[in-house]
Design a protein around this motif. Structure first.
Motif, PDB file in Angstrom:
ATOM      1  N   ILE A  26      33.177  -1.762   8.020  1.00 27.51           N
ATOM      2  CA  ILE A  26      33.869  -3.079   8.696  1.00 27.51           C
ATOM      3  C   ILE A  26      32.357  -3.475   8.903  1.00 27.51           C
ATOM      4  N   LEU A  27      31.390  -2.924   9.752  1.00 32.50           N
ATOM      5  CA  LEU A  27      29.923  -3.437   9.674  1.00 32.50           C
ATOM      6  C   LEU A  27      29.338  -4.086   8.534  1.00 32.50           C
ATOM      7  N   PHE A  28      29.403  -3.254   7.347  1.00 30.44           N
ATOM      8  CA  PHE A  28      28.991  -3.465   6.135  1.00 30.44           C
ATOM      9  C   PHE A  28      29.485  -4.914   5.545  1.00 30.44           C
ATOM     10  N   LYS A  29      30.978  -5.015   5.632  1.00 25.33           N
ATOM     11  CA  LYS A  29      31.454  -6.346   5.052  1.00 25.33           C
ATOM     12  C   LYS A  29      31.346  -7.466   5.750  1.00 25.33           C
ATOM     13  N   HIS A  30      30.857  -7.359   7.161  1.00 28.33           N
ATOM     14  CA  HIS A  30      30.542  -8.560   8.228  1.00 28.33           C
ATOM     15  C   HIS A  30      29.262  -8.683   8.066  1.00 28.33           C
ATOM     16  N   ARG A  31      28.215  -8.042   7.350  1.00 28.06           N
ATOM     17  CA  ARG A  31      26.887  -8.423   7.230  1.00 28.06           C
ATOM     18  C   ARG A  31      26.661  -9.660   6.821  1.00 28.06           C
ATOM     19  N   SER A  32      27.339 -10.131   5.757  1.00 28.44           N
ATOM     20  CA  SER A  32      27.022 -11.494   5.224  1.00 28.44           C
ATOM     21  C   SER A  32      27.404 -12.585   6.189  1.00 28.44           C
ATOM     22  N   TYR A  33      28.532 -12.394   7.147  1.00 30.04           N
ATOM     23  CA  TYR A  33      28.902 -13.496   8.086  1.00 30.04           C
ATOM     24  C   TYR A  33      27.495 -13.576   9.127  1.00 30.04           C
ATOM     25  N   PHE A  34      27.027 -12.336   9.669  1.00 28.62           N
ATOM     26  CA  PHE A  34      26.040 -12.151  10.699  1.00 28.62           C
ATOM     27  C   PHE A  34      24.454 -12.971   9.995  1.00 28.62           C
ATOM     28  N   HIS A  35      24.454 -12.528   8.868  1.00 28.13           N
ATOM     29  CA  HIS A  35      23.188 -12.860   8.072  1.00 28.13           C
ATOM     30  C   HIS A  35      23.207 -14.369   8.148  1.00 28.13           C
ATOM     31  N   GLU A  36      24.388 -15.175   7.604  1.00 23.95           N
ATOM     32  CA  GLU A  36      24.446 -16.475   7.565  1.00 23.95           C
ATOM     33  C   GLU A  36      24.544 -17.223   8.915  1.00 23.95           C
ATOM     34  N   ARG A  37      25.040 -16.583   9.708  1.00 21.26           N
ATOM     35  CA  ARG A  37      24.923 -17.129  11.195  1.00 21.26           C
ATOM     36  C   ARG A  37      23.874 -17.117  11.813  1.00 21.26           C
ATOM     37  N   PHE A  38      23.152 -15.963  11.998  1.00 23.70           N
ATOM     38  CA  PHE A  38      21.795 -16.022  12.212  1.00 23.70           C
ATOM     39  C   PHE A  38      20.962 -16.870  11.772  1.00 23.70           C
ATOM     40  N   LYS A  39      20.772 -16.899  10.412  1.00 25.62           N
ATOM     41  CA  LYS A  39      19.946 -17.809   9.637  1.00 25.62           C
ATOM     42  C   LYS A  39      20.225 -19.416  10.150  1.00 25.62           C
ATOM     43  N   LYS A  40      21.596 -19.589  10.331  1.00 21.72           N
ATOM     44  CA  LYS A  40      21.948 -20.862  10.912  1.00 21.72           C
ATOM     45  C   LYS A  40      21.503 -21.146  12.398  1.00 21.72           C
ATOM     46  N   GLY A  41      21.607 -20.045  13.096  1.00 20.37           N
ATOM     47  CA  GLY A  41      21.233 -19.894  14.443  1.00 20.37           C
ATOM     48  C   GLY A  41      22.077 -20.141  15.426  1.00 20.37           C
ATOM     49  N   VAL A  42      23.393 -20.171  14.920  1.00 17.49           N
ATOM     50  CA  VAL A  42      24.656 -20.260  15.745  1.00 17.49           C
ATOM     51  C   VAL A  42      25.563 -19.155  15.418  1.00 17.49           C
ATOM     52  N   VAL A  43      26.161 -18.476  16.469  1.00 21.50           N
ATOM     53  CA  VAL A  43      26.749 -17.283  16.212  1.00 21.50           C
ATOM     54  C   VAL A  43      27.998 -17.091  17.414  1.00 21.50           C
ATOM     55  N   SER A  44      29.024 -16.844  16.685  1.00 24.41           N
ATOM     56  CA  SER A  44      30.348 -16.606  17.512  1.00 24.41           C
ATOM     57  C   SER A  44      30.166 -15.437  18.579  1.00 24.41           C
ATOM     58  N   VAL A  45      30.483 -15.852  19.945  1.00 25.97           N
ATOM     59  CA  VAL A  45      30.330 -14.869  20.932  1.00 25.97           C
ATOM     60  C   VAL A  45      31.258 -13.597  20.815  1.00 25.97           C
ATOM     61  N   PHE A  46      32.551 -13.971  20.274  1.00 23.05           N
ATOM     62  CA  PHE A  46      33.434 -12.831  20.085  1.00 23.05           C
ATOM     63  C   PHE A  46      33.017 -12.005  19.013  1.00 23.05           C
ATOM     64  N   MET A  82      32.107  -8.036  19.010  1.00 28.81           N
ATOM     65  CA  MET A  82      32.631  -7.176  18.114  1.00 28.81           C
ATOM     66  C   MET A  82      31.523  -6.366  17.683  1.00 28.81           C
ATOM     67  N   LEU A  83      30.513  -7.087  17.109  1.00 23.68           N
ATOM     68  CA  LEU A  83      29.358  -6.254  16.512  1.00 23.68           C
ATOM     69  C   LEU A  83      28.777  -5.181  17.344  1.00 23.68           C
ATOM     70  N   PHE A  84      28.586  -5.725  18.610  1.00 20.60           N
ATOM     71  CA  PHE A  84      28.088  -4.609  19.581  1.00 20.60           C
ATOM     72  C   PHE A  84      28.817  -3.498  20.065  1.00 20.60           C
ATOM     73  N   PHE A  85      30.357  -3.858  20.061  1.00 19.08           N
ATOM     74  CA  PHE A  85      30.975  -2.685  20.204  1.00 19.08           C
ATOM     75  C   PHE A  85      31.282  -1.791  19.107  1.00 19.08           C
ATOM     76  N   GLY A 127      30.291  -1.761  27.434  1.00 22.51           N
ATOM     77  CA  GLY A 127      29.734  -3.091  27.593  1.00 22.51           C
ATOM     78  C   GLY A 127      30.700  -4.063  26.638  1.00 22.51           C
ATOM     79  N   GLY A 128      30.811  -3.591  25.338  1.00 24.36           N
ATOM     80  CA  GLY A 128      31.306  -4.286  24.268  1.00 24.36           C
ATOM     81  C   GLY A 128      32.820  -4.621  24.841  1.00 24.36           C
ATOM     82  N   LEU A 129      33.504  -3.376  25.294  1.00 25.43           N
ATOM     83  CA  LEU A 129      34.817  -3.600  25.677  1.00 25.43           C
ATOM     84  C   LEU A 129      35.096  -4.647  26.714  1.00 25.43           C
TER      85      LEU A 129
END
Length: 129
Positions: free
Chosen positions: A22-42, A46-49, A93-95
């Motif tokens: 799951i973490l591996f499959k979401h890496r592109s989302y996080f890479h893109e969002r961190f690059k753009k500078g805006v990330v969903s809090v949810f 989820m990533l932290f948990f 903390g994640g929960l």
């Protein structure tokens, strides 16, 4: 080694593999969002948990394997207990973050990382002046 030991070891390995997947499959989302500078809090929660949960499952796998295969030692037990405690803090903390977002119904909150970075740089520049 009993059937319960085999089942538990297998379940722990499956949990680790699926969480890493799951973490591996979401890496592109996080890479893109961190690059753009805006990330969903949810998604951040989820990533932290999930990262903490994966670490926790690796610790429990080591705890169980050390018991089953007989390589347990007092020193290893201390390290594993400390690792378990850190992982429990992370998963709790994640929960808490996910529960708060669920309770408020605010799934569309975003963190603007670039604005935060600029503010931090401005504060550092102001402090140096």
């Amino acid at each position: 080694m009993g059937i319960i030991d085999i089942i538990l070891l297998l379940l722990y390995v499956i949990a680790i593999v699926t969480a890493v997947y799951i973490l591996f499959k979401h890496r592109s989302y996080f890479h893109e969002r961190f690059k753009k500078g805006v990330v969903s809090v949810f998604m951040l929660a989820m990533l932290f948990f999930l990262a903490a949960y994966t670490f926790k499952m690796a610790i429990v796998l080591l705890i169980r394997a050390s018991t089953v295969f007989g390589f347990a030692s007092p020193e290893l037990s201390v390290w594993l207990l400390e690792g378990w405690t850190l992982a429990q803090i992370g998963t709790t903390g994640g929960l808490i973050a996910l529960a708060w977002l669920t309770w408020t119904g605010r799934y569309d909150q975003f963190v603007q990382l670039r604005r935060l970075d600029k503010k931090i740089e401005e504060d550092i520049d102001d402090a140096d002046a």
